[in-house]
Design an enzyme around this catalytic site. Structure first.
Site, short mmCIF file in Angstrom:
data_model
loop_
_atom_site.label_atom_id
_atom_site.label_comp_id
_atom_site.label_asym_id
_atom_site.label_seq_id
_atom_site.Cartn_x
_atom_site.Cartn_y
_atom_site.Cartn_z
CB CYS A 36 -0.75 3.90 -3.87
SG CYS A 36 -0.92 3.70 -5.64
CG HIS A 37 -2.92 4.64 -0.22
ND1 HIS A 37 -3.91 5.43 -0.73
CD2 HIS A 37 -3.17 3.39 -0.68
CE1 HIS A 37 -4.74 4.69 -1.46
NE2 HIS A 37 -4.30 3.46 -1.45
CG HIS B 169 7.62 10.15 -12.39
ND1 HIS B 169 7.68 9.48 -11.20
CD2 HIS B 169 7.82 9.22 -13.36
CE1 HIS B 169 7.89 8.19 -11.42
NE2 HIS B 169 7.98 8.01 -12.73
CG MET C 117 -9.99 -2.68 -3.65
SD MET C 117 -9.83 -2.46 -1.87
CE MET C 117 -8.67 -3.75 -1.50
CG HIS D 212 6.19 7.51 -17.38
ND1 HIS D 212 7.32 6.95 -17.91
CD2 HIS D 212 6.22 7.23 -16.06
CE1 HIS D 212 8.01 6.35 -16.94
NE2 HIS D 212 7.35 6.50 -15.81
CB CYS E 262 -0.91 0.04 1.23
SG CYS E 262 -1.61 -1.53 1.68
#
Length: 715
Positions: A222-223, A499, A260, A541, A219
């Site tokens: 992402c979080h 990024h 999810m 990207h 997790c």
């Protein structure tokens, strides 16, 4: 990144399924017998509409919608709205079509109950599939609301201008399908800290420790480690407690193509683990350990001191044409002799090496694993071997070496995801010299962020500076290393979620993606200022990007995107073509979203675009190539994975990389760890297969970095 390595969950996703917008409350409810046996209620509808369509719709519903709305259509109270006897559905079936195609955000009232949720778009479903599943819902559990045809869906799709590209689907609200595939590796975090919140459900020390590891592995990428939100949404206890244990268990257990991964039904997590995770998320998050100078120096090793290393190249390899190839799942890099098309050596490194960077001299390879382990490889040795190593944190992505005249290879720098910081090292030994935290205020809302991760780093050619992207705060740091004891840092506000990126052809301007902000930031490294902030969708990207001279617009820099099929060209010549400088001058249409890299070469007229994260195998297993001199002609598709002839597997084709001469372009065919992978070499002029490099030890190859091109920033 692997979706199975990251728990994808977002607070308030009451509709993490394709049918969330089709909400229901409880008036005129069917009997319990009817709810438990939906077949009793669909018989009449089958007779009227045709059993095949209903059966097809049922299959889609059970696979896509039932985990949250439940097989009986009743949903979960306070979390997922039921669909049985829904006044929302009954009032306007066309609204249901639109919601499936475009999603829904915000508060709605259904049969007197309010729901405030996020419904991700499911536009990747075909017109017939959407029609079938809607018809099933409209005629099941006692519903008698008519039916939907594929023609109606097609008309709605056209009027809404909705794409069919699988890579643009948002299974996780705010993150496309391609993004979900682009996740970090597991992070091994160890801390004895256990923070128990009195208002949260009870949890044992054993459960807490197990859940802590699950969260860090699946997790945190992402979080965020602290659950404050990073690319994903926050999972702080004030939010999770409001949702409750049953809500969290349902999300973790079933998942959904609209929300999810199904950690429970897939077998990834047991019922016991899911129950514990639902309780764990309601407690305060444990803070993983910091990683300061003492911790770094405890990991630092010099295997071969500088004075014991060769004074000249000892092997017969043409090191300028060596490729450093990441073997992702084995924690190694393969050094490939580009002249002979054969493996010159395999070297143990950190896990899932994110990049290889070359010293200015071309002698040393710096690799950094996602576990924050840096290895220094000496290409002069026979055979090439590691000479030093250092661990700079718990998770990291970037490393670079100094290139400014007079400072060549004197320093190296690495940036970490956790702790959020960068470290300046001795370039020849990796000895850590200076650590600087990146915690601070965001550029837009001017609020404190506890976990702003370091993304791309490049070395300036104009000043003795490293250019450091700080992801979550949106700041670009120009770190002057001329006197590291009195460090001077110029801070440039750009846009959040910085990024990767690369240089224009002059190596003066650094173009970098703020991907979640759909921006390209342009930094003038000579004048040390932000030159432009350019709109560029969706989720650009570029890798390093690609430079070429456009027939009409002059020098341009190009990026592809994770979130759609767009390949965006930006003018980069403010002196020769000022009218086009820092503007989007052309947008090409590629195969689809899920692209990670574009590439060309000064000696080539080809522009290569990969799409390894596109869910359509026909796209992810092939490559698109454009003729730079005839861009209007569109792209040609080459079946790279088919040429590799590997048998079963995902066989994602990733990262075109040129050899030194620019007459060959190499591709990784990235398969599972237990499956066969390969490198495919294509003749750049003829676009014909030249060589397939296979070996049992060539496991999960991904990124490739040619020594000469990397040293000289050729892309």
């Amino acid at each position: 990144m692997n979706v199975k390595q990251n728990m994808i969950w977002i607070v308030g996703v009451a509709a993490v399924v394709a049918m969330t917008g089709l909400m229901y409350a409880t008036t005129d409810s069917p009997s319990q017998n009817e709810l438990d046996n939906p077949g009793l209620l669909v018989h009449a509808a089958e007779a009227a509409q045709g059993g095949d369509a209903m059966e097809a719709g049922k299959s889609i519903y059970m696979a896509t919608c039932s985990p949250c709305h439940q097989p009986n259509g009743m949903g979960l109270k306070g979390a997922f709205p039921p669909l049985a006897h829904s006044d929302f559905l009954k009032s306007d079936k066309e609204k249901g079509v639109g919601i499936v195609l475009k999603g829904l955000t915000g508060e709605v009232t259904v049969n007197g109950e309010k729901y405030n949720s996020v419904m991700p778009s499911q536009h990747h479903l075909s017109d017939a599939e959407i029609a079938n599943v809607l018809t099933y819902v409209l005629n099941t559990w006692g519903n008698d609301f008519g039916h939907v045809t594929a023609a109606e869906v097609s008309k709605a799709r056209q009027s809404a201008d909705v794409s069919k590209d699988l890579a643009t689907v948002e299974r996780h609200p705010g993150a496309t399908e391609a993004e979900l595939a682009y996740k970090g590796a597991p992070v091994n975090v160890d801390t004895t800290e256990m923070i128990i919140s009195p208002d949260a459900p009870s949890i044992s020390k054993v459960e807490y420790d197990r859940c802590k590891r699950i969260f860090f592995e699946r997790c945190a990428g992402c979080h965020g480690v602290l659950r404050k939100g990073a690319t994903g949404k926050p999972l702080t206890p004030d939010i999770t407690r409001a949702k409750g244990t049953d809500y969290l268990k349902a999300l973790i257990q079933y998942g959904s193509p609209a929300g999810m991964p199904n950690w429970g039904t897939s077998g990834e997590l047991t019922d016991v683990e899911i129950d514990a995770m639902a309780r764990y998320l309601q407690h305060e998050p444990p803070a993983p350990p910091e990683f300061g100078m003492e911790e770094m120096k405890a990991t630092w090793e010099v295997y071969v001191p500088v004075d014991k290393r060769p004074t000249k190249k000892m092997n017969k390899i043409n090191i300028e044409n060596v490729f450093s190839v990441t073997l992702r799942d084995t924690g190694e890099v393969a050094l490939i002799d580009g002249d002979k098309h054969e493996i010159a050596g395999i070297i143990k490194t950190g896990y899932a090496v994110h990049i290889s960077r070359l010293s200015h001299s071309g002698r040393y390879v710096y690799t950094i694993g996602r576990d924050a382990k840096i290895d220094l490889i000496d290409l002069w040795m026979d055979p090439p071997a590691k000479v030093a190593t250092l661990k700079v944190g718990l998770e990291a992505r970037s490393v670079e070496t100094s290139k400014y005249h007079g400072y060549e290879d004197k320093y190296a720098i690495a940036g970490s995801y956790w702790p959020p910081q960068y470290v300046i090292m001795d370039g020849s030994t990796l000895e850590p010299l200076k650590i600087v935290s990146t915690r601070g205020m965001t550029v837009d809302t001017q609020e404190y962020h506890p976990e702003p991760r370091v993304a791309a780093i490049v070395a300036s050619h104009q000043h003795p500076e490293f250019i450091v992207n700080v992801k979550e705060t949106g700041k670009i740091l120009l770190v002057n290393y001329s006197d590291i004891n009195n460090l001077k840092v110029t801070t440039i506000g750009a846009a959040r979620f910085l990024h990767d990126g690369g240089w224009d052809v002059t190596k003066r301007y650094f173009l970098t993606a703020a991907n979640q902000s759909d921006k390209i930031a342009v930094v003038d490294s000579k004048d040390q200022e932000l030159e432009a902030l350019i709109d560029c969708d969706k989720i650009p990207h570029p890798g390093r990007g690609a430079n070429f001279t456009h027939p009409k617009y002059g020098p341009v820099w190009v990026t592809s995107a994770l979130g759609n099929e767009k390949i965006t060209a930006i003018g980069t010549d403010p002196e020769g073509h000022p009218e086009y400088a820092w503007k989007v001058v052309e947008v090409l249409k590629g195969q689809g979203g899920g692209s990670l890299f574009v590439k060309t070469h000064p000696n080539s007229s080809n522009l290569w675009v990969d799409s390894p994260l596109n869910p359509d195998p026909a796209i992810s297993q092939s490559i698109a190539v454009f003729d730079i001199n005839n861009l209007d002609k569109g792209f040609t598709v080459l079946p790279i994975a088919e040429w590799a002839d590997l048998g079963e597997g995902a066989k994602r084709v990733v990262q075109p990389e040129y050899n030194k001469a620019g007459d060959e372009v190499w591709f990784s065919v990235w398969n599972g760890k237990e499956q066969k992978s390969a490198l495919v070499v294509v003749d750049d002029k003829t676009r014909k297969l030249k060589k397939v490099i296979k070996a049992d030890k060539l496991i999960t190859p991904t990124g490739k970095f040619n020594v000469f091109n990397t040293v000289n920033d050729i892309y």
